[in-house]
Write a protein that holds these residues in place. Sequence first.
Motif, PDB file in Angstrom:
ATOM      1  N   LYS A  10      35.304  50.105  26.397  1.00 22.72           N
ATOM      2  CA  LYS A  10      35.887  49.130  27.317  1.00 22.72           C
ATOM      3  C   LYS A  10      37.344  49.466  27.641  1.00 22.72           C
ATOM      4  N   VAL A  11      38.030  50.051  26.663  1.00 29.14           N
ATOM      5  CA  VAL A  11      39.436  50.409  26.870  1.00 29.14           C
ATOM      6  C   VAL A  11      39.593  51.355  28.061  1.00 29.14           C
ATOM      7  N   ALA A  12      38.590  52.187  28.305  1.00 27.67           N
ATOM      8  CA  ALA A  12      38.656  53.148  29.409  1.00 27.67           C
ATOM      9  C   ALA A  12      38.774  52.454  30.766  1.00 27.67           C
ATOM     10  N   TYR A  13      38.363  51.185  30.847  1.00 20.77           N
ATOM     11  CA  TYR A  13      38.422  50.436  32.101  1.00 20.77           C
ATOM     12  C   TYR A  13      39.726  49.640  32.251  1.00 20.77           C
ATOM     13  N   ALA A  14      40.540  49.624  31.230  1.00 18.99           N
ATOM     14  CA  ALA A  14      41.692  48.718  31.176  1.00 18.99           C
ATOM     15  C   ALA A  14      42.889  49.209  31.978  1.00 18.99           C
ATOM     16  N   ASP A  15      43.560  48.253  32.615  1.00 19.94           N
ATOM     17  CA  ASP A  15      44.878  48.499  33.188  1.00 19.94           C
ATOM     18  C   ASP A  15      45.944  48.188  32.134  1.00 19.94           C
ATOM     19  N   ILE A  16      45.623  47.181  31.288  1.00 17.64           N
ATOM     20  CA  ILE A  16      46.514  46.792  30.199  1.00 17.64           C
ATOM     21  C   ILE A  16      45.671  46.634  28.940  1.00 17.64           C
ATOM     22  N   VAL A  17      46.125  47.233  27.844  1.00 14.81           N
ATOM     23  CA  VAL A  17      45.441  47.092  26.555  1.00 14.81           C
ATOM     24  C   VAL A  17      46.329  46.305  25.600  1.00 14.81           C
ATOM     25  N   ILE A  18      45.768  45.243  25.028  1.00 15.70           N
ATOM     26  CA  ILE A  18      46.469  44.474  23.999  1.00 15.70           C
ATOM     27  C   ILE A  18      45.851  44.849  22.661  1.00 15.70           C
ATOM     28  N   ASP A  19      46.626  45.518  21.815  1.00 14.84           N
ATOM     29  CA  ASP A  19      46.128  45.977  20.517  1.00 14.84           C
ATOM     30  C   ASP A  19      46.321  44.877  19.476  1.00 14.84           C
ATOM     31  N   ASN A  20      45.207  44.279  19.066  1.00 15.15           N
ATOM     32  CA  ASN A  20      45.247  43.185  18.094  1.00 15.15           C
ATOM     33  C   ASN A  20      44.865  43.679  16.699  1.00 15.15           C
ATOM     34  N   ILE A  55      46.884  37.329  42.111  1.00 12.12           N
ATOM     35  CA  ILE A  55      46.072  38.393  41.529  1.00 12.12           C
ATOM     36  C   ILE A  55      45.047  37.784  40.573  1.00 12.12           C
ATOM     37  N   VAL A  56      43.843  38.356  40.585  1.00 11.71           N
ATOM     38  CA  VAL A  56      42.787  37.916  39.678  1.00 11.71           C
ATOM     39  C   VAL A  56      42.746  38.902  38.516  1.00 11.71           C
ATOM     40  N   VAL A  57      42.979  38.394  37.313  1.00 10.89           N
ATOM     41  CA  VAL A  57      43.063  39.225  36.118  1.00 10.89           C
ATOM     42  C   VAL A  57      41.808  39.032  35.283  1.00 10.89           C
ATOM     43  N   GLY A  58      41.112  40.124  35.020  1.00 14.15           N
ATOM     44  CA  GLY A  58      39.932  40.062  34.164  1.00 14.15           C
ATOM     45  C   GLY A  58      40.329  40.305  32.719  1.00 14.15           C
ATOM     46  N   LEU A  59      39.975  39.370  31.840  1.00 13.15           N
ATOM     47  CA  LEU A  59      40.292  39.486  30.413  1.00 13.15           C
ATOM     48  C   LEU A  59      38.991  39.669  29.639  1.00 13.15           C
ATOM     49  N   THR A  60      38.937  40.719  28.825  1.00 15.60           N
ATOM     50  CA  THR A  60      37.726  40.951  28.041  1.00 15.60           C
ATOM     51  C   THR A  60      38.089  41.597  26.706  1.00 15.60           C
ATOM     52  N   GLY A  61      37.073  41.817  25.894  1.00 19.18           N
ATOM     53  CA  GLY A  61      37.266  42.404  24.570  1.00 19.18           C
ATOM     54  C   GLY A  61      35.911  42.544  23.921  1.00 19.18           C
ATOM     55  N   ARG A  86      54.244  42.375  32.514  1.00 18.36           N
ATOM     56  CA  ARG A  86      53.610  43.379  33.363  1.00 18.36           C
ATOM     57  C   ARG A  86      52.811  42.726  34.488  1.00 18.36           C
ATOM     58  N   LEU A  87      52.128  41.630  34.173  1.00 15.30           N
ATOM     59  CA  LEU A  87      51.354  40.935  35.194  1.00 15.30           C
ATOM     60  C   LEU A  87      52.261  40.336  36.262  1.00 15.30           C
ATOM     61  N   GLU A  88      53.391  39.796  35.831  1.00 16.77           N
ATOM     62  CA  GLU A  88      54.344  39.226  36.787  1.00 16.77           C
ATOM     63  C   GLU A  88      54.861  40.307  37.731  1.00 16.77           C
ATOM     64  N   ARG A  89      55.086  41.503  37.181  1.00 16.01           N
ATOM     65  CA  ARG A  89      55.552  42.606  38.038  1.00 16.01           C
ATOM     66  C   ARG A  89      54.455  43.057  38.997  1.00 16.01           C
ATOM     67  N   THR A  90      53.204  42.951  38.538  1.00 14.38           N
ATOM     68  CA  THR A  90      52.078  43.368  39.369  1.00 14.38           C
ATOM     69  C   THR A  90      51.885  42.452  40.561  1.00 14.38           C
ATOM     70  N   VAL A  91      52.198  41.156  40.371  1.00 19.91           N
ATOM     71  CA  VAL A  91      52.078  40.194  41.463  1.00 19.91           C
ATOM     72  C   VAL A  91      53.227  40.463  42.447  1.00 19.91           C
ATOM     73  N   ARG A 129      45.004  26.307  45.784  1.00 23.14           N
ATOM     74  CA  ARG A 129      46.173  25.644  45.192  1.00 23.14           C
ATOM     75  C   ARG A 129      47.433  26.505  45.261  1.00 23.14           C
ATOM     76  N   GLY A 130      47.284  27.756  45.682  1.00 20.89           N
ATOM     77  CA  GLY A 130      48.442  28.631  45.798  1.00 20.89           C
ATOM     78  C   GLY A 130      48.886  29.250  44.488  1.00 20.89           C
ATOM     79  N   GLU A 131      47.961  29.376  43.541  1.00 22.79           N
ATOM     80  CA  GLU A 131      48.307  30.012  42.269  1.00 22.79           C
ATOM     81  C   GLU A 131      48.601  31.497  42.496  1.00 22.79           C
ATOM     82  N   ARG A 132      49.628  31.998  41.825  1.00 19.36           N
ATOM     83  CA  ARG A 132      49.975  33.410  41.980  1.00 19.36           C
ATOM     84  C   ARG A 132      49.009  34.320  41.244  1.00 19.36           C
ATOM     85  N   MET A 133      48.414  33.820  40.165  1.00 24.88           N
ATOM     86  CA  MET A 133      47.414  34.590  39.431  1.00 24.88           C
ATOM     87  C   MET A 133      46.511  33.647  38.662  1.00 24.88           C
ATOM     88  N   CYS A 134      45.346  34.149  38.300  1.00 23.71           N
ATOM     89  CA  CYS A 134      44.450  33.413  37.406  1.00 23.71           C
ATOM     90  C   CYS A 134      43.792  34.423  36.477  1.00 23.71           C
TER      91      CYS A 134
END
Length: 223
Positions: A166-176, A1-7, A193-198, A104-109
């Motif tokens: 941006k939060v409106a687009y999120a599948d996962i929100v990390i509150d810092n 799975i390709v995970v987009g990280l933003t903030g 959660r990401l591991e379960r998604t894969v 390389r067979g990575e499960r996610m990046c």
Amino acid sequence: IVVGLTGGIATGKSTVSALLSTSGIPIIDADVLAREAVAPGTRALSKIAAYFGPHVILPDGSLDRKKLGSIVFNDETKRKKLNSIVHPAVTRAIVLNILGCWIRGERMCIVDVPLLIEGGLWKWMGCIVVVYCSAEIQLHRLMDRDNCTRAEAEARLGSQLPIASKVAYADIVIDNSGSHSELEDQVRLCLKRLERTVSRTWIVSWLFPPFGLLSVAWTLLVR
């Protein structure tokens, strides 16, 4: 799975990216790729010099980021022109890095992109993680980090899409909004959660590319 990280500026995205990297997940950093895209001798740098003038190039042949930043900060037309030069090169580099992870067979990046939403790349992500904090906390963190005035910080924040949008687009929100230890706990929960998604079908996507392409097409359709 390709995970987009933003903030947003000073929300702690870079800290989250560093924490995720300690788990062994490949991180594709768009900021690093952007610097490489405008390195001396690149086509992008030549286009920038042709449009903005030779004064944005330092004596050693590298880009004067501070001078260029001052030019485009309050000029939307020139900012769009700069983005039209840099973004295609960065997008190509991101795609090549994702392809490398697949080979390389990575499960996610993790694709770490500050302007993931604004640039439209979010549509290509299998999962979107947004690092959030309240606007007031974000403002004070930016003032402390860059030693700038409230007006200067507000101007920089005003040049970006509000973090709440941006939060409106999120599948996962990390509150810092809390402490570093609280952030670490949230990153661990995010990883779970990401591991379960894969799903188990990742090996099928890897061994049989047409299946993976269908997955990408479905993601784009859903987005």
